[in-house]
Design an enzyme around this catalytic site. Structure first.
Site, PDB file in Angstrom:
ATOM      1  CD  GLU A  22      -2.726   1.471   2.281  1.00 36.46           C
ATOM      2  OE1 GLU A  22      -3.626   2.321   2.179  1.00 36.46           O
ATOM      3  OE2 GLU A  22      -2.448   0.902   3.326  1.00 36.46           O
ATOM      4  CB  ALA A  23       2.374   3.138  -2.158  1.00 40.87           C
ATOM      5  CB  CYS A  24      -2.264   5.950   0.664  1.00 44.74           C
ATOM      6  SG  CYS A  24      -3.160   4.393   0.595  1.00 44.74           S
ATOM      7  CB  THR A  25       0.070  10.326  -1.762  1.00 44.79           C
ATOM      8  OG1 THR A  25       1.101   9.429  -2.206  1.00 44.79           O
ATOM      9  CG2 THR A  25       0.662  11.715  -1.587  1.00 44.79           C
TER      10      THR A  25
END
Length: 347
Positions: A22-25
Site C-alpha cells: 500500500e502506498a497512499c498519499t
C-alpha cells in the site's frame, strides 16, 4: 546532516521493501480564499471493494472487538469510504473535519491484552474521530490523553493492519497520529500538509528537509517509494498556485496533484512488491463539506454534499454500493440506499 539523511534514506528503503503493497498519499491544499481541501490516493495490491457510507448523528457505536469494546454515540454525521467493508479509512464529517488512514508498516500499538483501557479496532479509528470531533485541535486534546487502546487484527490476505491517521479541518489545521514502539506520537500544526507511508513521520520530515536543499527544479526523486513521493508532493504542493474564487478549479487543482502521484492501474513488478496500483482517489472540501470520489476503474468523478445526503437518508445509515465499479457522474446523494452498517474488523 547529509550522513544522517543518507542513513534515513537507506533505512526507509529497507523498511519499505518488506512492507505490504500500500502506498497512499495525502495532501492538504490551501486555496487563495483561503479555504482548505484534502486530497488522497488509495493504493493497494487488489481491489479492496470500497463502498461509500453515510452515517447519521446519534448512531450507536462500539469499538469492534469482543473484549471491553469502547462504546459511544456519534455527535456528528459523516460520509466515509470503506475498506473491504471492515474499516472506515477516509471521510469527512458535518463539521468539515477530514480523516485519512494510510499504511505505516512500522506502526506498533502496544499490547492491548495487558491494557485496562477500552479497546478500539484499527478499523474504527477514523470513524471514532469523525463521530466525536469538529476540529483538529479538539481531536488532539482528547486523543493525546489516550482514552483507548487500538487493536489491529490482520487484514484480508493476512496482511498486517498497520496505519497512521491524518486529520484536517476548515481552518487549515492538521495533525498526524502515529503509534511507534507502543507510544502515541502526534505532529500537530498546519505545516504538516503531506503524508505518505514509511518511514515514521519524524524521519520522513528529515528526509524531505534534505530534498529541499537539493531544490525541486534541479532534481526530485522519482520512484514510487513513500519517501520519494513525499518529497515530490511537498515540492508540487509548494509550487501549485492558490486558486481564488473558483471552487471548481480549486478541486481540479487538488485532483491534478494527487493524480501526479498515482500508480497506473494494473502496474505490478514482482521485484517491487511494495508498489501497488492506485485504486481510487478522494478530494474532501472541508469548508464546503463536499466529498469527491474517483475510481481508477471508471472514467468519472462524483461527489456528495454532506448536508444533502444526511438529510436525504433520513437519519439512518445508508450505502452507495460501488460493486462492479458503476459509472456515476455529478452529485450522488440520491444514490445512497438504507443499509445495515458494516462491522469493524475484529468483530
Amino acid at each position: 546532516m547529509r550522513k544522517l539523511v543518507l542513513n534515513l534514506l537507506l533505512g526507509a528503503s529497507l523498511a519499505f521493501a518488506g512492507a505490504p503493497a500500500e502506498a497512499c498519499t495525502r495532501i492538504l491544499y490551501e486555496t487563495g480564499d483561503p479555504s482548505y481541501i484534502v486530497g488522497r490516493t488509495m493504493d493497494w495490491m487488489v481491489d479492496p471493494h470500497t463502498d461509500l457510507w453515510a452515517f447519521p448523528r446519534g448512531m450507536s457505536r462500539d469499538g469492534g472487538v469482543a473484549d471491553a469494546p469502547l462504546k459511544w454515540a456519534a455527535k456528528h454525521g459523516s460520509v466515509i469510504s470503506s475498506f473491504y467493508n471492515l474499516a472506515s479509512v477516509d471521510g469527512i464529517n458535518d463539521a468539515g473535519l477530514v480523516a485519512n488512514v494510510l499504511y505505516l508498516v512500522e506502526a506498533d500499538y502496544g499490547d492491548a491484552t495487558v491494557s485496562k483501557k477500552p479497546k478500539l479496532s484499527i478499523g474504527a479509528w477514523a470513524q471514532y474521530v469523525l463521530d466525536h470531533f469538529a476540529t483538529v485541535a479538539e481531536a488532539v486534546k482528547a486523543l493525546e490523553k489516550e482514552p483507548f487502546v487500538l487493536v489491529a487484527p490482520d487484514l484480508p490476505g493476512g496482511h498486517k493492519a498497520a496505519g497512521h491517521l491524518s486529520l484536517a479541518d476548515a481552518s487549515g489545521d492538521s495533525a498526524i497520529f502515529e503509534y511507534i514502539g507502543g507510544k502515541l506520537v502526534i505532529h500537530h500544526g498546519p505545516q504538516y500538509r503531506v503524508m505518505t507511508n514509511s518511514p515514521p513521520y519524524a524521519q520522513q520530515l528529515a528526509i524531505n528537509a534534505y530534498w529541499k536543499t537539493v531544490g525541486g527544479l534541479e532534481f526530485l526523486p522519482g520512484t514510487a517509494r513513500a519517501s520519494d513521493r513525499f518529497a515530490r508532493m511537498s515540492w508540487n504542493l509548494d509550487a501549485a498556485p492558490k486558486v481564488k474564487g473558483d471552487p471548481v478549479l480549486a478541486t481540479a487543482e487538488v485532483f491534478s496533484l494527487v493524480r501526479a502521484l498515482s500508480v497506473p492501474l494494473g502496474l505490478a513488478d514482482p521485484k517491487e512488491p511494495n508498489i501497488a496500483s492506485t485504486i481510487w482517489r478522494t478530494v474532501s472540501d472541508a469548508n464546503a463539506k463536499r466529498y469527491f470520489f474517483e475510481s481508477s476503474y471508471s472514467p468519472s468523478i462524483f461527489w456528495v454534499d454532506l448536508d444533502k445526503v444526511l438529510t436525504a437518508t433520513g437519519g439512518k445509515p445508508a450505502k452507495l454500493d460501488l460493486k462492479g465499479h458503476p459509472t456515476i457522474f455529478g452529485e450522488a446523494s440520491d444514490k445512497f440506499a438504507p443499509a445495515e452498517p458494516f462491522k469493524f474488523i475484529g468483530q
